[in-house]
Write a protein that holds these residues in place. Structure first.
Motif, PDB file in Angstrom:
ATOM      1  N   HIS A  79      -3.836  -6.623  -4.717  1.00  0.00           N
ATOM      2  CA  HIS A  79      -2.789  -6.944  -5.693  1.00  0.00           C
ATOM      3  C   HIS A  79      -2.283  -5.688  -6.407  1.00  0.00           C
ATOM      4  N   ASP A  80      -3.174  -4.761  -6.670  1.00  0.00           N
ATOM      5  CA  ASP A  80      -2.778  -3.525  -7.344  1.00  0.00           C
ATOM      6  C   ASP A  80      -2.008  -2.591  -6.418  1.00  0.00           C
ATOM      7  N   LYS A  81      -2.398  -2.534  -5.156  1.00  0.00           N
ATOM      8  CA  LYS A  81      -1.772  -1.628  -4.189  1.00  0.00           C
ATOM      9  C   LYS A  81      -1.454  -2.395  -2.911  1.00  0.00           C
ATOM     10  N   PRO A  82      -0.391  -3.201  -2.928  1.00  0.00           N
ATOM     11  CA  PRO A  82      -0.105  -4.059  -1.771  1.00  0.00           C
ATOM     12  C   PRO A  82       0.217  -3.284  -0.499  1.00  0.00           C
ATOM     13  N   TRP A  83       0.864  -2.147  -0.607  1.00  0.00           N
ATOM     14  CA  TRP A  83       1.221  -1.400   0.599  1.00  0.00           C
ATOM     15  C   TRP A  83      -0.001  -0.776   1.262  1.00  0.00           C
ATOM     16  N   HIS A  84      -0.985  -0.444   0.483  1.00  0.00           N
ATOM     17  CA  HIS A  84      -2.238   0.036   1.085  1.00  0.00           C
ATOM     18  C   HIS A  84      -2.886  -1.086   1.884  1.00  0.00           C
ATOM     19  N   GLY A  89      -4.338  -3.431   6.989  1.00  0.00           N
ATOM     20  CA  GLY A  89      -4.232  -4.594   7.892  1.00  0.00           C
ATOM     21  C   GLY A  89      -3.592  -4.223   9.211  1.00  0.00           C
ATOM     22  N   ALA A  90      -2.538  -3.419   9.170  1.00  0.00           N
ATOM     23  CA  ALA A  90      -1.870  -2.982  10.397  1.00  0.00           C
ATOM     24  C   ALA A  90      -2.802  -2.105  11.236  1.00  0.00           C
ATOM     25  N   ALA A  91      -3.518  -1.195  10.589  1.00  0.00           N
ATOM     26  CA  ALA A  91      -4.433  -0.311  11.322  1.00  0.00           C
ATOM     27  C   ALA A  91      -5.559  -1.110  11.982  1.00  0.00           C
ATOM     28  N   VAL A  92      -6.118  -2.060  11.258  1.00  0.00           N
ATOM     29  CA  VAL A  92      -7.184  -2.894  11.820  1.00  0.00           C
ATOM     30  C   VAL A  92      -6.640  -3.727  12.974  1.00  0.00           C
ATOM     31  N   LEU A  94      -4.099  -2.999  14.931  1.00  0.00           N
ATOM     32  CA  LEU A  94      -3.870  -2.096  16.046  1.00  0.00           C
ATOM     33  C   LEU A  94      -5.184  -1.765  16.756  1.00  0.00           C
ATOM     34  N   LEU A  95      -6.212  -1.473  15.992  1.00  0.00           N
ATOM     35  CA  LEU A  95      -7.521  -1.151  16.567  1.00  0.00           C
ATOM     36  C   LEU A  95      -8.079  -2.328  17.357  1.00  0.00           C
ATOM     37  N   ILE A  96      -7.992  -3.501  16.810  1.00  0.00           N
ATOM     38  CA  ILE A  96      -8.477  -4.697  17.515  1.00  0.00           C
ATOM     39  C   ILE A  96      -7.669  -4.931  18.782  1.00  0.00           C
ATOM     40  N   GLY A  97      -6.351  -4.754  18.680  1.00  0.00           N
ATOM     41  CA  GLY A  97      -5.498  -4.899  19.851  1.00  0.00           C
ATOM     42  C   GLY A  97      -5.872  -3.939  20.957  1.00  0.00           C
ATOM     43  N   LEU A  98      -6.147  -2.687  20.594  1.00  0.00           N
ATOM     44  CA  LEU A  98      -6.549  -1.698  21.596  1.00  0.00           C
ATOM     45  C   LEU A  98      -7.895  -2.045  22.228  1.00  0.00           C
ATOM     46  N   LEU A  99      -8.823  -2.528  21.422  1.00  0.00           N
ATOM     47  CA  LEU A  99     -10.149  -2.898  21.942  1.00  0.00           C
ATOM     48  C   LEU A  99     -10.073  -4.118  22.853  1.00  0.00           C
TER      49      LEU A  99
END
Length: 102
Positions: A79-84, A89-92, A94-99
């Motif tokens: 809630h304090d840093k939504p873009w983080h 979420g995007a990085a995780v 992507l990583l799951i997609g690659l695996l």
């Protein structure tokens, strides 16, 4: 988020209850009721069961409280840093997609 931890709690409680009922049934159905050794073993088993139940109950309460605290901290951070949060979420994802692709 804390709701995802409740099924484990319920499962642990159910398993402990089943173990408890099984032990009680075994204790009721076995041994000579007048035998002192049987009475001593039964008393020790009942005490051990009671001790395990209380320790598991307090341990599961502790883990549940910690999980709720972590979930609350994560929620506050997002809630304090939504873009983080979006970036993580995007990085995780992507990583799951690659695996999964491999």
């Amino acid at each position: 988020m804390a709701n995802q931890f409740e099924p484990q709690q319920t499962s642990l409680d159910d398993d402990l209850k089943m173990l408890s009922e099984t032990l009680e049934e075994v204790l009721k159905s076995s041994g000579d009721k007048a035998d002192e050794k049987y009475i001593e073993i039964k008393t020790r088993a009942e005490q051990a069961l009671s001790d395990v139940q209380s320790r598991l109950s307090s341990a599961s309460d502790t883990y549940y409280a910690k999980a709720r605290t972590v979930a609350h901290q994560a929620d506050t951070y997002v809630h304090d840093k939504p873009w983080h949060g979006v970036g993580v979420g995007a990085a995780v994802g992507l990583l799951i997609g690659l695996l999964v692709r491999r």
